[in-house]
Structure formats: structure tokens, C-alpha cells
Design a protein around this motif. Structure first.
Motif, PDB file in Angstrom:
ATOM      1  N   ASN A 292       0.901  -1.172   0.147  1.00  0.00           N
ATOM      2  CA  ASN A 292      -0.231  -0.422  -0.108  1.00  0.00           C
ATOM      3  C   ASN A 292       0.963   1.345   0.023  1.00  0.00           C
ATOM      4  N   THR A 293       1.833   1.511  -1.176  1.00  0.00           N
ATOM      5  CA  THR A 293       2.652   2.086  -1.076  1.00  0.00           C
ATOM      6  C   THR A 293       2.291   3.097  -3.022  1.00  0.00           C
ATOM      7  N   ILE A 294       3.132   4.848  -2.663  1.00  0.00           N
ATOM      8  CA  ILE A 294       2.978   4.760  -4.193  1.00  0.00           C
ATOM      9  C   ILE A 294       5.126   5.237  -3.932  1.00  0.00           C
ATOM     10  N   SER A 295       5.191   4.962  -4.791  1.00  0.00           N
ATOM     11  CA  SER A 295       6.889   4.658  -4.991  1.00  0.00           C
ATOM     12  C   SER A 295       7.546   5.670  -6.301  1.00  0.00           C
ATOM     13  N   VAL A 296       8.272   6.944  -5.698  1.00  0.00           N
ATOM     14  CA  VAL A 296       8.816   7.942  -6.206  1.00  0.00           C
ATOM     15  C   VAL A 296      10.187   7.949  -6.727  1.00  0.00           C
ATOM     16  N   PHE A 297      10.782   8.027  -8.050  1.00  0.00           N
ATOM     17  CA  PHE A 297      11.410   7.750  -8.284  1.00  0.00           C
ATOM     18  C   PHE A 297      11.622   8.895  -9.616  1.00  0.00           C
ATOM     19  N   ALA A 298      13.456   9.657  -9.275  1.00  0.00           N
ATOM     20  CA  ALA A 298      13.867  10.591  -9.835  1.00  0.00           C
ATOM     21  C   ALA A 298      14.719  10.652 -11.156  1.00  0.00           C
ATOM     22  N   ASN A 299      14.768  11.056 -12.116  1.00  0.00           N
ATOM     23  CA  ASN A 299      15.497  11.193 -13.728  1.00  0.00           C
ATOM     24  C   ASN A 299      16.721  11.980 -13.607  1.00  0.00           C
ATOM     25  N   ASN A 300      17.456  11.180 -13.407  1.00  0.00           N
ATOM     26  CA  ASN A 300      18.854  11.693 -13.150  1.00  0.00           C
ATOM     27  C   ASN A 300      19.450  11.863 -14.635  1.00  0.00           C
ATOM     28  N   ALA A 301      20.819  13.358 -14.428  1.00  0.00           N
ATOM     29  CA  ALA A 301      21.354  13.529 -15.339  1.00  0.00           C
ATOM     30  C   ALA A 301      22.092  13.058 -16.035  1.00  0.00           C
ATOM     31  N   SER A 304      19.722   7.723 -16.361  1.00  0.00           N
ATOM     32  CA  SER A 304      19.232   6.882 -15.212  1.00  0.00           C
ATOM     33  C   SER A 304      17.966   7.133 -14.409  1.00  0.00           C
ATOM     34  N   TYR A 305      17.637   6.641 -13.584  1.00  0.00           N
ATOM     35  CA  TYR A 305      16.679   6.467 -12.298  1.00  0.00           C
ATOM     36  C   TYR A 305      16.675   5.877 -11.101  1.00  0.00           C
ATOM     37  N   SER A 306      16.414   7.096  -9.504  1.00  0.00           N
ATOM     38  CA  SER A 306      16.840   6.121  -8.891  1.00  0.00           C
ATOM     39  C   SER A 306      15.889   6.313  -7.896  1.00  0.00           C
ATOM     40  N   LEU A 307      15.268   5.468  -6.847  1.00  0.00           N
ATOM     41  CA  LEU A 307      14.602   5.386  -5.260  1.00  0.00           C
ATOM     42  C   LEU A 307      14.569   7.381  -5.512  1.00  0.00           C
ATOM     43  N   VAL A 308      13.628   8.276  -4.942  1.00  0.00           N
ATOM     44  CA  VAL A 308      13.250   8.766  -3.721  1.00  0.00           C
ATOM     45  C   VAL A 308      12.969   8.786  -2.923  1.00  0.00           C
ATOM     46  N   GLU A 309      11.668   7.987  -2.755  1.00  0.00           N
ATOM     47  CA  GLU A 309      10.697   7.572  -0.997  1.00  0.00           C
ATOM     48  C   GLU A 309      10.085   6.912  -1.903  1.00  0.00           C
ATOM     49  N   HIS A 310       9.939   5.261  -0.891  1.00  0.00           N
ATOM     50  CA  HIS A 310       8.344   4.967  -1.041  1.00  0.00           C
ATOM     51  C   HIS A 310       7.452   5.321  -0.129  1.00  0.00           C
ATOM     52  N   VAL A 311       6.466   6.217  -0.315  1.00  0.00           N
ATOM     53  CA  VAL A 311       5.607   6.978   0.732  1.00  0.00           C
ATOM     54  C   VAL A 311       3.966   5.925   0.985  1.00  0.00           C
ATOM     55  N   PRO A 312       3.681   5.271   1.903  1.00  0.00           N
ATOM     56  CA  PRO A 312       2.570   4.779   2.318  1.00  0.00           C
ATOM     57  C   PRO A 312       0.764   5.681   1.398  1.00  0.00           C
TER      58      PRO A 312
END
Length: 372
Positions: A292-301, A304-312
Motif C-alpha cells: 500500500n505505497t506510492i514509489s517515487v523515482f527521479a530522472n537523473n542527469a 538513469s532513474y533512482s529511488l526518491v522514496e516509498h510513501v504509504p
């Protein structure tokens, strides 16, 4: 004293009138809400979010529609599935807004020729409906008056390693490429994404171009493209992975696989939806089951993509979510807890901050953002 009372009354009346004018002119966001229904009084709903007033409202705008689990707007017309089963499968319906955009008037309905239609996409006068249990997709032409006409049915076959969920083909979504020349079909049951060339001038517009196998047991569910059209993002339902692909002329190549669970997570999963921020800097994915989460990923320079956070997600079973058109907010629809909750979004970091704003909604499973 008798002269003062009418004066006070006039002042109060004027104050009320001014408040009404301010309320109607306040900026808002609106979303069509698809749902599973339990009775004829339910159907397609309209969610209105007033950020300045910190308020939400929900109203039914088309009653009596059975399980309108996926609903989209094109111009002044709205299209919805009825996720049911029958001799000729489920249904697709077309509507138009009334003059005040407060209710929908049905224009047409057509069977999908596949059970449990669960996804719609539109391009240049054509709807594509994905039939989950039918293991096929149907191409439907939309005439100017909203009347629907069947053009093609494409049947998939096969299975994969998960005997409970992948015993046969299960078409879960179909999305047009940014230029509309290709149609990408995610089949959870066969563990493949299929690329079809799309030519609206042909009697049968879709012709198979290439098949792209996923990892065994992935169960591809939904797909979306980056704003620049150079990447595709696929949420793998059964393994709870966000997979990033490069895209070019009908072909995808895997670049990265990003888990939607933290290291050491134990429990059931069920990845559901993937969205890209309007500026393309962040990607969001939902995960059901015990997560039961929303995951956030960032587009890097470096691309590539990296994890920002997993949020309830703020509820149970976040089957769908969507961003406001300006990217300031993210709203999550929870099928099991039957509510819609609001997060504030930081456009620089992509991070989500819970708000105290939510509204009860009967089994909401899809949010389509309307342009005001």
C-alpha cells in the motif's frame, strides 16, 4: 432601530452574494472517477478538488453503469468500459457532457467481444479496449456523433510461470506510441508486451510488429511514455517492479528495473499504476497487497532513474492515482478502503507530503484528470 435592520439585512445579503461569486471562480481540479458498482444509483463520478479551500466534492454524473472501471474524456465526449462478462463480453459506452458539464448523456454502447474490459486508450478517432479475461483487445471506431463501431478483434494466446495468475492470456492495457503509429499491448498472462503497427486506413488497423518478452512471472500491467517520447515505463504487477525501456520506432529495450518495495520487505504485492510528472523529472508507481505505497523515482542527469522514496498511500489497495495537471498534487484512489486522498507534491524533489484531505468514494479504481 427599525431602519437599521433592513440595512443589516442588505449587508448580509451582499456579503453572501460576494462569497458565492468568489467560490464559483476559485481554481479547481476535476477528475473522472471510475469504480466498481454495487447498485443502479452508482456509476461514473466527478471529483472536484478546490486546493485553496482545502475541499473535495464527489457527485455521480452517470448512474446505472456497471463497473465503469476505466473512463476517459476526449473533447466533449466521455468513454467508459463496463467491466463485466457475458456472451459477447463486456461493453464500451460513449457519452457527451450536458451544457453545464454536470452530467453525462449516453450516446452509444457496443460489446467488447471479450470478458472484463479493464482499459481504454484513444487516438485519432479510434478506441482500443483491453479485455482482461478475454485475453484480447478490440479496436472501435468513434464516429463524429459518438456512435461506436467495431473494426477489429485481436486474440492473444499463451501462458507463463505463475499458474494462479498466468494460466492464459490476460490483456491488461494497450497504449498508442506518441506518434500514434504503434500500439503497445501489455499482456499479464503471457509475460509479453506486443507492438502492433497501427494504420487507420486499413480494414483491420492493427498488425503485429514485434513481441517483447518480460522476465518470467513479471505480469506486465500498465505502460506509459515519457513526455519526450524516448522512454517507456512498465509496471510489472506480479513482481512489483517498475521497468524502464528506451523507445524508438515501435521497439523497446530494457534499461533498468526498479523494485517498488524496500529491501527486506515481506508480504504480498500488486503493482498497479505508473505515471510520469508533467515535466518528466519524476516517475510514480503504486503497489497494493501488503505494501500500500506510492514509489517515487527521479530522472537523473545521466538518464538513469533512482529511488526518491516509498510513501504509504494513505489507504488500502491504491489501484490508481493521478497528478494534477500542474503537478502540484497527487491524488490516490483506494479500492478497498473506498476513499480518495490528496498528497502535496514538491516539484523539485518529487517528494509527496500527506495532507488531511480525503473523501469517501465507492470502490474507486481509476482517476482521469480533466483539463479545465
Amino acid at each position: 432601530m427599525k431602519k437599521i435592520i433592513p440595512l443589516l439585512f442588505c449587508l448580509v445579503a451582499l456579503s453572501c452574494q460576494q462569497k458565492t461569486i468568489e467560490t464559483t471562480s476559485t481554481m479547481n481540479y476535476q477528475f473522472l472517477v471510475g469504480s466498481y458498482t454495487d447498485g443502479p444509483e452508482e456509476g461514473i463520478s466527478l471529483l472536484t478538488f478546490f486546493p485553496d479551500q482545502n475541499s473535495l466534492s464527489l457527485q455521480t454524473i452517470a448512474e446505472g453503469i456497471q463497473n465503469p472501471s476505466f473512463v476517459i474524456e476526449v473533447g466533449n465526449q466521455v468513454f467508459s468500459v463496463e467491466e463485466i462478462e457475458g456472451i459477447v463480453g463486456g461493453n464500451v459506452l460513449s457519452f457527451e457532457w450536458d451544457d453545464n458539464r454536470q452530467s453525462l448523456q449516453q450516446l452509444s454502447t457496443i460489446p467488447t467481444n471479450g470478458n472484463h474490459p479493464c482499459h481504454l486508450s484513444y487516438h485519432d478517432g479510434f478506441l482500443v479496449v483491453s479485455n482482461y479475461s478475454g485475453g484480447n483487445f478490440s479496436i472501435i471506431e468513434v464516429q463524429e456523433d459518438g456512435i461506436l463501431a467495431l473494426r477489429q478483434i485481436v486474440q492473444h494466446s499463451g501462458n507463463s510461470v505463475n499458474s494462479d495468475r498466468q494460466e492464459s492470456a490476460h490483456v491488461h492495457s494497450a497504449n498508442f506510441s506518441p506518434d500514434g503509429k504503434f500500439l503497445f499491448v501489455a499482456d499479464l498472462g503471457t509475460d509479453k508486451i506486443y507492438s502492433y503497427q497501427f494504420d487507420p486506413e486499413k480494414p483491420e488497423p492493427a498488425s503485429l510488429f514485434e513481441e517483447f518478452p518480460m522476465n518470467p512471472g513479471d505480469g506486465p500491467r500498465h505502460l506509459t511514455f515519457s513526455p519526450d517520447g524516448n522512454e517507456a515505463f512498465v509496471v510489472q504487477e506480479l513482481t512489483a517492479v517498475l521497468e524502464v525501456f528506451s523507445y524508438n520506432e515501435g521497439k523497446i529495450i530494457s534499461k533498468q528495473r526498479l523494485p517498488l518495495t524496500p529491501e527486506g520487505f515481506e508480504g504480498s504485492v500488486g503493482a498497479a499504476e505508473v505515471r510520469v510528472s508533467p515535466d518528466g523529472k519524476h516517475v510514480y508507481a503504486s503497489n497494493r497487497g501488503d505494501a500500500n505505497t506510492i514509489s517515487v523515482f527521479a530522472n537523473n542527469a545521466d538518464g538513469s532513474y533512482s529511488l526518491v522514496e516509498h510513501v504509504p498511500s494513505g489507504g488500502i489497495m491504491p489501484r490508481n492515482f493521478n497528478l494534477s495537471p500542474d503537478g502540484d498534487f497527487l491524488l490516490v484512489a483506494h479500492q478497498a478502503s473506498e476513499d480518495i486522498v490528496v498528497f502535496k507534491r514538491d516539484q523539485t524533489t518529487g517528494k509527496l507530503t500527506p495532507t488531511d484531505l480525503s473523501i469517501e468514494a465507492p470502490k474507486p479504481v481509476y482517476l482521469f484528470s480533466l483539463s479545465n
